[in-house]
Structure formats: structure tokens, C-alpha cells
Design an enzyme around this catalytic site. Structure first.
Site, PDB file in Angstrom:
ATOM      1  N   LYS A 118      -9.193 -63.072  93.006  1.00  0.00           N
ATOM      2  CA  LYS A 118     -10.301 -61.709  93.887  1.00  0.00           C
ATOM      3  C   LYS A 118      -9.986 -61.352  94.490  1.00  0.00           C
ATOM      4  O   LYS A 118     -10.036 -61.881  95.926  1.00  0.00           O
ATOM      5  CB  LYS A 118     -11.844 -62.065  92.975  1.00  0.00           C
ATOM      6  CG  LYS A 118     -12.628 -60.865  94.057  1.00  0.00           C
ATOM      7  CD  LYS A 118     -14.251 -60.297  94.358  1.00  0.00           C
ATOM      8  CE  LYS A 118     -13.993 -60.398  95.606  1.00  0.00           C
ATOM      9  NZ  LYS A 118     -13.658 -59.415  96.063  1.00  0.00           N
ATOM     10  N   GLY A 176     -12.379 -66.882 103.911  1.00  0.00           N
ATOM     11  CA  GLY A 176     -13.676 -65.630 104.528  1.00  0.00           C
ATOM     12  C   GLY A 176     -14.437 -65.218 105.593  1.00  0.00           C
ATOM     13  O   GLY A 176     -14.411 -66.931 106.352  1.00  0.00           O
ATOM     14  N   SER A 177     -15.037 -65.358 105.707  1.00  0.00           N
ATOM     15  CA  SER A 177     -16.531 -65.822 106.781  1.00  0.00           C
ATOM     16  C   SER A 177     -17.251 -66.475 106.283  1.00  0.00           C
ATOM     17  O   SER A 177     -17.245 -67.256 105.437  1.00  0.00           O
ATOM     18  CB  SER A 177     -17.103 -64.616 106.488  1.00  0.00           C
ATOM     19  OG  SER A 177     -18.339 -64.741 105.459  1.00  0.00           O
ATOM     20  N   GLU A 189     -11.244 -71.971 103.581  1.00  0.00           N
ATOM     21  CA  GLU A 189     -10.517 -71.602 104.833  1.00  0.00           C
ATOM     22  C   GLU A 189     -11.758 -70.259 105.546  1.00  0.00           C
ATOM     23  O   GLU A 189     -11.813 -69.398 104.932  1.00  0.00           O
ATOM     24  CB  GLU A 189      -9.015 -70.901 104.574  1.00  0.00           C
ATOM     25  CG  GLU A 189      -8.582 -71.651 105.747  1.00  0.00           C
ATOM     26  CD  GLU A 189      -8.495 -70.085 106.881  1.00  0.00           C
ATOM     27  OE1 GLU A 189      -9.090 -70.184 107.635  1.00  0.00           O
ATOM     28  OE2 GLU A 189      -7.656 -69.145 106.484  1.00  0.00           O
ATOM     29  N   GLU A 231     -17.206 -65.522 115.818  1.00  0.00           N
ATOM     30  CA  GLU A 231     -16.179 -64.841 115.431  1.00  0.00           C
ATOM     31  C   GLU A 231     -16.389 -62.895 115.894  1.00  0.00           C
ATOM     32  O   GLU A 231     -16.434 -62.632 114.482  1.00  0.00           O
ATOM     33  CB  GLU A 231     -15.495 -65.228 114.825  1.00  0.00           C
ATOM     34  CG  GLU A 231     -14.138 -65.234 114.169  1.00  0.00           C
ATOM     35  CD  GLU A 231     -13.605 -65.478 112.659  1.00  0.00           C
ATOM     36  OE1 GLU A 231     -14.573 -65.190 111.554  1.00  0.00           O
ATOM     37  OE2 GLU A 231     -12.904 -65.802 112.622  1.00  0.00           O
ATOM     38  N   CYS A 252      -7.780 -65.796 111.493  1.00  0.00           N
ATOM     39  CA  CYS A 252      -8.695 -66.097 111.575  1.00  0.00           C
ATOM     40  C   CYS A 252      -8.185 -67.544 113.139  1.00  0.00           C
ATOM     41  O   CYS A 252      -9.093 -68.050 112.396  1.00  0.00           O
ATOM     42  CB  CYS A 252      -8.952 -67.152 110.399  1.00  0.00           C
ATOM     43  SG  CYS A 252      -7.460 -67.835 109.531  1.00  0.00           S
ATOM     44  N   GLY A 292     -18.844 -68.061 102.850  1.00  0.00           N
ATOM     45  CA  GLY A 292     -17.921 -69.581 102.123  1.00  0.00           C
ATOM     46  C   GLY A 292     -19.670 -70.678 102.071  1.00  0.00           C
ATOM     47  O   GLY A 292     -19.726 -71.115 100.696  1.00  0.00           O
TER      48      GLY A 292
HETATM   49  O1  TXE Z   1     -15.903 -61.447 104.725  1.00  0.00           O
HETATM   50  P1  TXE Z   1     -16.975 -62.091 103.633  1.00  0.00           P
HETATM   51  P2  TXE Z   1     -15.225 -60.032 105.308  1.00  0.00           P
HETATM   52  C1  TXE Z   1     -14.819 -63.178 109.032  1.00  0.00           C
HETATM   53  C2  TXE Z   1     -14.689 -61.629 110.086  1.00  0.00           C
HETATM   54  C3  TXE Z   1     -15.025 -61.302 110.034  1.00  0.00           C
HETATM   55  C4  TXE Z   1     -16.174 -61.241 108.700  1.00  0.00           C
HETATM   56  C5  TXE Z   1     -16.383 -60.969 107.591  1.00  0.00           C
HETATM   57  O2  TXE Z   1     -14.993 -62.743 111.320  1.00  0.00           O
HETATM   58  O3  TXE Z   1     -15.600 -60.199 110.523  1.00  0.00           O
HETATM   59  O4  TXE Z   1     -15.440 -62.615 108.160  1.00  0.00           O
HETATM   60  O5  TXE Z   1     -15.295 -59.920 107.099  1.00  0.00           O
HETATM   61  C6  TXE Z   1     -16.040 -61.784  98.617  1.00  0.00           C
HETATM   62  N1  TXE Z   1     -19.427 -64.277  96.683  1.00  0.00           N
HETATM   63  N2  TXE Z   1     -13.666 -63.258 108.038  1.00  0.00           N
HETATM   64  O6  TXE Z   1     -17.198 -59.122 105.112  1.00  0.00           O
HETATM   65  O7  TXE Z   1     -17.726 -61.452 103.390  1.00  0.00           O
HETATM   66  C7  TXE Z   1     -15.662 -60.325  99.145  1.00  0.00           C
HETATM   67  O8  TXE Z   1     -15.305 -59.416  98.345  1.00  0.00           O
HETATM   68  C8  TXE Z   1     -18.528 -64.634  96.232  1.00  0.00           C
HETATM   69  C9  TXE Z   1     -12.453 -64.955 108.601  1.00  0.00           C
HETATM   70  O9  TXE Z   1     -14.665 -59.298 104.609  1.00  0.00           O
HETATM   71  O10 TXE Z   1     -16.421 -63.415 103.584  1.00  0.00           O
HETATM   72  C10 TXE Z   1     -14.100 -60.771  99.771  1.00  0.00           C
HETATM   73  O11 TXE Z   1     -12.619 -60.794  99.080  1.00  0.00           O
HETATM   74  N3  TXE Z   1     -17.340 -63.798  97.178  1.00  0.00           N
HETATM   75  C11 TXE Z   1     -11.428 -65.077 107.443  1.00  0.00           C
HETATM   76  C12 TXE Z   1     -14.454 -62.177 100.270  1.00  0.00           C
HETATM   77  O12 TXE Z   1     -15.534 -62.686 100.104  1.00  0.00           O
HETATM   78  C13 TXE Z   1     -18.374 -62.771  97.826  1.00  0.00           C
HETATM   79  C14 TXE Z   1     -11.028 -63.370 106.472  1.00  0.00           C
HETATM   80  C15 TXE Z   1     -14.642 -62.220 101.600  1.00  0.00           C
HETATM   81  O13 TXE Z   1     -15.358 -62.007 102.575  1.00  0.00           O
HETATM   82  C16 TXE Z   1     -19.192 -63.173  98.263  1.00  0.00           C
HETATM   83  C17 TXE Z   1     -11.997 -62.688 106.826  1.00  0.00           C
HETATM   84  C18 TXE Z   1     -20.805 -64.277  97.140  1.00  0.00           C
HETATM   85  N4  TXE Z   1     -21.575 -63.962  97.502  1.00  0.00           N
HETATM   86  C19 TXE Z   1     -13.359 -62.062 107.250  1.00  0.00           C
HETATM   87  N5  TXE Z   1     -20.038 -61.701  98.937  1.00  0.00           N
HETATM   88  C20 TXE Z   1     -10.597 -65.776 107.802  1.00  0.00           C
HETATM   89  N6  TXE Z   1     -11.476 -67.056 107.244  1.00  0.00           N
HETATM   90  O14 TXE Z   1      -9.413 -65.113 108.093  1.00  0.00           O
HETATM   91  C21 TXE Z   1     -18.215 -61.301  99.416  1.00  0.00           C
HETATM   92  N7  TXE Z   1     -17.761 -61.815  98.462  1.00  0.00           N
END
Ligand code: TXE
Length: 492
Positions: free
Chosen positions: A175, A227-228, A249, A384, A283, A232
Site C-alpha cells: 500500500k 512513515g510517521s 522505519e 520532525e 527521514c 508507526g
Molecule cells: O505520514 P503517515 P504522512 C513523517 C513526516 C511527515 C509526517 C506525516 O514528519 O510530516 O510523517 O506524513 C498510512 N494505519 N514522515 O501523513 O500518516 C498512510 O496512508 C495504517 C516520515 O504522509 O505516517 C501512508 O501510506 N497505515 C517518513 C503511510 O501510512 C496508515 C516518511 C504513511 O503515512 C494509517 C513520511 C493507519 N492508521 C512521513 N494512517 C519517513 N520515515 O521517512 C496512515 N497510514
């Protein structure tokens, strides 16, 4: 004309059963250029069950050599189409083309690296105290793995997960982020063309609801997420109810430490690469620049001068150095953090506002922003931002540098600039970070493990360590002694 992307489930391209669509917006001109499907819980269930069928069917019996061949073919297809894929990713998330072009090739490199392991998943023969028992271990695939990625580097993040997962013989449901799904879906075509059996790789799209459906079920054997930290933590909580293992990650607030003895001709571009490459939306961003006091003023002014000269523009133009924020939410979020930094008393050396001149006028552009004299306990030094915002913090000696470097909840990456070899070793061992770069920053290799400490996550991606995340260890004991045993005592 907008493209309406479909999802790949069980070897078929399908619309979602909910009929709901989400728009994909080009962050340079705010035009909606494509739509993606919002998968329903039934679509997700279907993707998981076809992955299970594929795993239990042909895939489980596909040997390592054949998996390797398919993976090399996948890498070849990506390499051959890297320029188009790079343009597509740039259109989707606004990353500059010089970065996305490299990322496509680096993603292909990762498929090749892990293809090399597909037929080398050796176990061990373990000598026991009892000489009549032959003991060995086997590394087996887990089954069906859910791979959830973020919008900042869709193809790069996918390769970090998919390459070791396939090498180990798993089937997957992917996804991508709802903010940038196009390249992942196009990559599905390569999966088909390479000849993977239908259902081994499934791609579902949509927002957090889809991620939730994938991570609250006992039907998957593993989850790997980028992701965030916030999401996570939700995923780890949900997965724990079904005891499904997770690799995370997450974000970072990485320190980039410049000592007075460093070669500033290297350190200054290194600091810029750390925070302004990819508009700071990585990240591993070196978002805290720690500078030793004798060179502090000089470094602040060199960074400001170089930051002002960064060429902002259409990310599809190879001459552009910094593109827009990837989406409106991120854009607003970065601007709010800048406001907070100003309110908390940090000194704005350059930037600090949206950039709207000429061709930038419709995009989510923010001027490269440098704050100096930042207190490490302030919001902009702790949270972040994920944008082109650098916090410069002075320090007096090694001990203070390490204390400041480690004083955040994160521990993903770190940089260190010095010509003192002993210091480089000393500090590398004391920084809480999964990656330490010495006299370089933002350098990646397929062979080197990557991942976080503290709230930057757990588990490793890339390198041989990543394979471990996608296999289960089985121990087998074969007794070739002929003697009857005492049934009431453990045998050793
Ligand atoms: O991340 P999300 P977002 C950080 C960075 C950024 C913030 C928000 O600080 O400003 O996160 O970004 C899926 N259950 N990083 O909103 O929400 C979502 O659909 C399962 C750091 O984009 O964490 C997407 O596919 N999945 C990071 C993924 O999670 C869920 C890179 C990431 O989204 C979910 C990006 C749930 N409840 C952002 N809710 C890095 N490590 O590099 C959302 N998702």
C-alpha cells in the site's frame, strides 16, 4: 486528461468496490493529474487472500534461482524505464528530477542486490553436546507480508521492503501513500512483465483506512512500514493484538555535527545536502546542525549564503535544485513550524516564508530556511519538520556535542565532520543513531543496513540484515542414535 489508476489484485487490474477515488495533485502547479482508487476493506481482504493463495500455490515451490531471475528481470525493466518513472514520481510528489532519476536506479540496484541472496538463504548445521543428534536450521519465508510506504520516495521505500521480501520467498500486499501512488502502480506492470506468478505482488491504494485494514488483521504474517512515528505507533499497537511482527522505519531529527577542525569546503555542502536535498522531506534529513564555537559564525554565514543561492523551480527541470513541498498538508505544516520557531525566539538567518516568484507562484514552495542560535529543547529542534528548515545549534566541546546530539526522541541518522580520526571513532560509538556518516552525509548503499534507534523505529532495511526481517528460523533435530530414551527426563 487525468489518469485513473487501478489496483493490482490477484494479477488483475481492478477498480475498488467502493467506487471512491482520491485525487493526485502535482505540487508544482496544484493540478489534479490523476486519480487513485480508495480500496474498501473487502478489496484489502481479497488482496490478502489472493496473496495467500499465490504463496501456498506456485510461489512456495519456486526455487531461489528462479526468484533471482525474476528479480533481475524486474530490475532490468525498471532501469530501462527509469527516466519515465522518474518523471512520473516528480509529477506526483514534486521531488527534483535529478533525485528521482537516481532513486529509480538505486531502487533497481537494491532488487539486484537481494536477487543475489534468493538462492543463498543458507541454514546452519549446529554441533550439539549429544553426538547422535543432527541439528540444523532453515530460513523459511513468513508467508504474506504487508508493505506500507510514505509519499517522499515511493519507489525507493518500496525497494527497501519488496526486494528482501521477494528474495526470501514471501507474497506481498503493497500500500503506497495516497499522496503519491502512481509509480508504485506503474511498477506493478513490471512485476507482471517480469513474469511473477499472479497474486505474489498485490497493490492496493487509498488512505489510512486501507493501511488500517491491512494492519488490524491476523491474516498477514508481517508488516513493514515507513512513515510517521505517530502512525508507526498505532500500527505496532494494532499488530500486537494479533502478535503480527512489525518493522518500522520512522522519522528523525538527525544531528549533523561540525567540528572546528573539519574541512568546511566539504562540511558546508554536506550540511546543505542534509537539509535542502529533496526539500528536506527525507527521514534522514540532517535537520539539526551542531557547530563548534570557533567556526560557528563562519559556518552560519556560509550556510546562509549557499542556501540563498539554491535554485528553486519546476522539479521536472534538471537544473532545479529544490522543488516544492510534496502536498498541501505538508506545506502548511512546515509553515506552522517556521512560525513556531520564530515565536520561540530562534534567529531567522535566511528564508522563513513561502516562495512565490515567477513560475513558483502556484506551487507549494518554501524558501530554504535557516534558524541560528536554536535551543535544542525548542519545538523546531525536537520535532520532525520534514521540510527545508535547518536549526543551527552551537556547542563548546565533544561532550556537549554528544549530549545535544542524543537529546531527542529519535535516532535514525547522524553526521560528523572532523579530520581527527580518533574523535571520529569515539563519537561514532556514542551517538544514538542507526547510521553515522563521517565526512559525508546522505550516502546510501544496497549493502549497508539502514534503520532506526529509539523512536525512529526498529528492524533494518537494505544489506544482509534486512533479509532477517522476512524469514522465520526453524530448528530441526534428527536423532540417528538407536537407543531408546527415558520418557520422563529431558534429553540433552
Ligand atoms: O505520514 P503517515 P504522512 C513523517 C513526516 C511527515 C509526517 C506525516 O514528519 O510530516 O510523517 O506524513 C498510512 N494505519 N514522515 O501523513 O500518516 C498512510 O496512508 C495504517 C516520515 O504522509 O505516517 C501512508 O501510506 N497505515 C517518513 C503511510 O501510512 C496508515 C516518511 C504513511 O503515512 C494509517 C513520511 C493507519 N492508521 C512521513 N494512517 C519517513 N520515515 O521517512 C496512515 N497510514
Amino acid at each position: 486528461m487525468t489518469t485513473d489508476y487501478q489496483m493490482l489484485i490477484g494479477g488483475e487490474w481492478r477498480s475498488g468496490t467502493s467506487k471512491e477515488r482520491l485525487p493526485s495533485t502535482n505540487p508544482f502547479d496544484r493540478e489534479v493529474w490523476a486519480t487513485i482508487q480508495q480500496a474498501s476493506p473487502e478489496d484489502v481482504e481479497q488482496a490478502i487472500s489472493t496473496a495467500r493463495e499465490a504463496f501456498e500455490g506456485e510461489w512456495k515451490h519456486t526455487n531461489g534461482l528462479e526468484r533471482a531471475r525474476l528479480m533481475h528481470r524486474l530490475a532490468e525493466l525498471l532501469e530501462a524505464d527509469a527516466d519515465r518513472m522518474a518523471r512520473l514520481e516528480t509529477t506526483d510528489n514534486g521531488k527534483v528530477i535529478r533525485e528521482t532519476s537516481n532513486q529509480m536506479r538505486f531502487a533497481a540496484r537494491n532488487y539486484r542486490f537481494f536477487a543475489g541472496y534468493a538462492d543463498k538463504l543458507y541454514g546452519e548445521v549446529i554441533p550439539l553436546d549429544n553426538p547422535t543428534i543432527f541439528d540444523y536450521t532453515a530460513r523459511e519465508p513468513l508467508g504474506v507480508v504487508a508493505l506500507i510506504t510514505a509519499w517522499n520516495s515511493p519507489m525507493g521505500l518500496l525497494a527497501n521492503k519488496l526486494a528482501p521480501a521477494l528474495a526470501a520467498g514471501n507474497a506481498v500486499v503493497v500500500k503506497p501513500s495516497e499522496q503519491a501512488s502512481a509509480t508504485t502502480l506503474e511498477f506493478g506492470r513490471f512485476v507482471e512483465e517480469a513474469g511473477f506468478p499472479a497474486g505474489v505482488v498485490n497493490i492496493v491504494t487509498g488512505d489510512g483506512r486501507v493501511g488500517e485494514a491491512l494492519t488490524t488483521t491476523p491474516a498477514v504474517d508481517k508488516i513493514s512500514f515507513t512513515g510517521s512515528a505517530q502512525v508507526g505507533s498505532i500500527i505496532a499497537g494494532n499488530a500486537s493484538k494479533n502478535l503480527v511482527p512489525v518493522t518500522l522505519e520512522l522519522g528523525g531529527k538527525s544531528p549533523n555535527i561540525v567540528f572546528a577542525d573539519a574541512d568546511l569546503d566539504q562540511a558546508v555542502p554536506g550540511a546543505l545536502a542534509g537539509i535542502f536535498a529533496s526539500t528536506g522531506q527525507t527521514c534522514i534529513a540532517g535537520s539539526r546542525l551542531l557547530v563548534e564555537s570557533p567556526v560557528y559564525d563562519e559556518v552560519v554565514s556560509l550556510i546562509a549564503e549557499r542556501a540563498q543561492a539554491i535554485r528553486l523551480g519546476n522539479p521536472i527541470d534538471p537544473a532545479t535544485e529544490m522543488g516544492p513541498a510534496a502536498n498541501e498538508t505538508q506545506y502548511q505544516r512546515i509553515l506552522e513550524y517556521i512560525e513556531t520557531g520564530i515565536d520561540e525566539g530562534a534567529r531567522v538567518v535566511t528564508g522563513g516564508e513561502p516562495a512565490r516568484d515567477g513560475e513558483l507562484k502556484n506551487g507549494f514552495f518554501i524558501s530554504p530556511t535557516v534558524f541560528a542560535d536554536v535551543d535544542n529543547h525548542s519545538t523546531i529542534a525536537q520535532e520532525e519538520i520534514f521540510g527545508p528548515v535547518l536549526s543551527i545549534i552551537p556547542f563548546e566541546d565533544e561532550e556537549q556535542a554528544i549530549r545535544i546530539a542524543n537529546d531527542t526522541m529519535y535516532g535514525l541518522a547522524s553526521g560528523l565532520w572532523t579530520n581527527d580520526l580518533s574523535r571520529a571513532h569515539r563519537i561514532s560509538r556514542q551517538v544514538d543513531a542507526g547510521t553515522v556518516w563521517v565526512n559525508t552525509y546522505r550516502t546510501a548503499a544496497a549493502q549497508a543496513p539502514f534503520g532506526g534507534m529509539k523512536q525512529s523505529g526498529y528492524g533494518r532495511e537494505r544489506g544482509a540484515h534486512a533479509l532477517q526481517e522476512y524469514v522465520r528460523i526453524k530448528n530441526v533435530m534428527i536423532d540417528f542414535g538407536a537407543e531408546a530414551r527415558d520418557p520422563f527426563s529431558i534429553r540433552t
